[in-house]
Write a protein that holds these residues in place. Structure first.
Motif, short mmCIF file in Angstrom:
data_model
loop_
_atom_site.label_atom_id
_atom_site.label_comp_id
_atom_site.label_asym_id
_atom_site.label_seq_id
_atom_site.Cartn_x
_atom_site.Cartn_y
_atom_site.Cartn_z
N ALA A 22 0.86 -1.39 -0.13
CA ALA A 22 0.13 -0.10 0.11
C ALA A 22 0.84 1.31 -0.32
O ALA A 22 0.46 2.05 -0.56
CB ALA A 22 -1.03 0.07 1.51
N VAL A 23 2.08 1.29 0.44
CA VAL A 23 2.84 2.67 0.84
C VAL A 23 3.49 2.14 -0.91
O VAL A 23 4.27 3.43 -1.19
CB VAL A 23 4.12 2.66 1.77
CG1 VAL A 23 4.73 3.61 1.79
CG2 VAL A 23 3.51 2.37 3.13
N GLY A 24 3.41 1.57 -1.55
CA GLY A 24 4.00 1.37 -2.69
C GLY A 24 5.96 0.92 -2.77
O GLY A 24 6.04 0.79 -4.07
N VAL A 25 6.15 -0.02 -1.76
CA VAL A 25 7.57 -0.75 -1.90
C VAL A 25 7.67 -1.92 -3.09
O VAL A 25 6.22 -2.14 -3.25
CB VAL A 25 7.47 -1.56 -0.65
CG1 VAL A 25 9.02 -2.20 -0.87
CG2 VAL A 25 7.70 0.09 0.54
N GLY A 26 8.39 -1.89 -3.82
CA GLY A 26 8.28 -2.99 -4.69
C GLY A 26 8.92 -4.35 -4.34
O GLY A 26 9.19 -4.55 -2.45
N LEU A 27 8.24 -5.50 -4.94
CA LEU A 27 8.65 -6.59 -4.94
C LEU A 27 9.91 -7.42 -3.86
O LEU A 27 9.35 -7.83 -2.99
CB LEU A 27 7.40 -7.36 -5.74
CG LEU A 27 7.62 -9.50 -5.93
CD1 LEU A 27 6.57 -9.24 -4.70
CD2 LEU A 27 7.79 -9.71 -7.24
N LEU A 28 11.01 -7.13 -4.91
CA LEU A 28 11.76 -7.57 -4.22
C LEU A 28 12.59 -6.81 -2.57
O LEU A 28 12.18 -7.35 -1.87
CB LEU A 28 13.20 -6.72 -5.08
CG LEU A 28 14.80 -7.52 -4.41
CD1 LEU A 28 14.52 -8.82 -4.27
CD2 LEU A 28 15.78 -7.11 -5.58
N ILE A 29 12.20 -5.52 -2.33
CA ILE A 29 12.02 -5.04 -0.64
C ILE A 29 11.20 -6.12 -0.11
O ILE A 29 11.35 -5.25 1.23
CB ILE A 29 11.79 -3.28 -1.45
CG1 ILE A 29 13.07 -3.10 -1.49
CG2 ILE A 29 12.39 -3.11 0.08
CD1 ILE A 29 14.59 -2.82 -1.15
N ARG A 30 9.94 -5.25 -0.39
CA ARG A 30 9.11 -6.57 0.11
C ARG A 30 8.84 -7.56 0.74
O ARG A 30 9.11 -7.90 1.41
CB ARG A 30 7.82 -6.22 -0.34
CG ARG A 30 6.81 -4.97 -0.88
CD ARG A 30 5.38 -5.45 -0.68
NE ARG A 30 4.66 -5.90 -1.57
CZ ARG A 30 4.34 -6.27 -2.96
NH1 ARG A 30 4.63 -5.49 -3.37
NH2 ARG A 30 3.95 -7.79 -3.44
N LYS A 31 9.31 -8.36 -0.81
CA LYS A 31 10.41 -9.88 0.03
C LYS A 31 11.46 -9.31 1.06
O LYS A 31 11.31 -10.75 1.85
CB LYS A 31 10.99 -10.94 -1.18
CG LYS A 31 9.93 -11.12 -1.96
CD LYS A 31 9.62 -12.51 -2.75
CE LYS A 31 9.26 -12.43 -3.84
NZ LYS A 31 8.31 -13.38 -3.29
N LEU A 32 12.32 -9.20 0.74
CA LEU A 32 13.70 -8.36 1.64
C LEU A 32 12.89 -8.22 3.45
O LEU A 32 12.90 -9.16 4.26
CB LEU A 32 14.42 -7.86 1.60
CG LEU A 32 15.32 -8.31 0.43
CD1 LEU A 32 16.30 -6.89 -0.14
CD2 LEU A 32 16.25 -9.00 0.87
#
Length: 132
Positions: A22-32
């Protein structure tokens, strides 16, 4: 009133991926972000506060005075305007960027509860105090 300072290790996390999305964080950073078990250190020196978040892939640190707006670079690299206030045993952080984000850090004894809210998405992360 609880001591708002200390070192805390994450032990449970709910709905964090939805919050990051919802904040707009991309998939890679979200996974980390979802696989890391961060340590949060909160310290105070006079009227200056510091919150340091340590993960295996990145460490961020913010220094602030209560009630004074400052520029913050979040873990995902976004730059936002932030103000942190204190209400009892809570530090309430408001980030103004693309979206308004509220992060409430509440300490009860040896537990730090962090509630992150953006729009109608709420994530709760709970940390245990580490002995020094």
């Amino acid at each position: 009133m609880s001591d708002l300072t200390g070192k805390f290790k994450l032990f449970s996390s709910e709905n964090f991926d939805e919050f990051l999305k919802a904040v707009g964080v991309g998939l890679l950073i979200r996974k980390l972000g979802n696989t890391s078990k961060p340590t949060v250190e909160i310290s105070q020196n006079g009227d200056k506060w510091k919150i340091k978040t340590i993960t295996t892939f990145k460490t961020t640190e913010i220094e602030f005075k209560l009630g004074e707006e400052f520029e913050e670079t979040r873990m995902d690299g976004s730059v936002v305007k932030t103000t942190i206030t204190q209400e009892g045993n809570k530090l309430i952080q408001k980030q103004l960027g693309d979206k308004e984000v509220t992060i409430v850090r509440e300490i009860n004894g040896d537990e730090l509860k962090v509630v992150c809210t953006v729009e109608d998405i709420v994530s709760t992360r709970t940390y245990n105090r580490e002995s020094s």
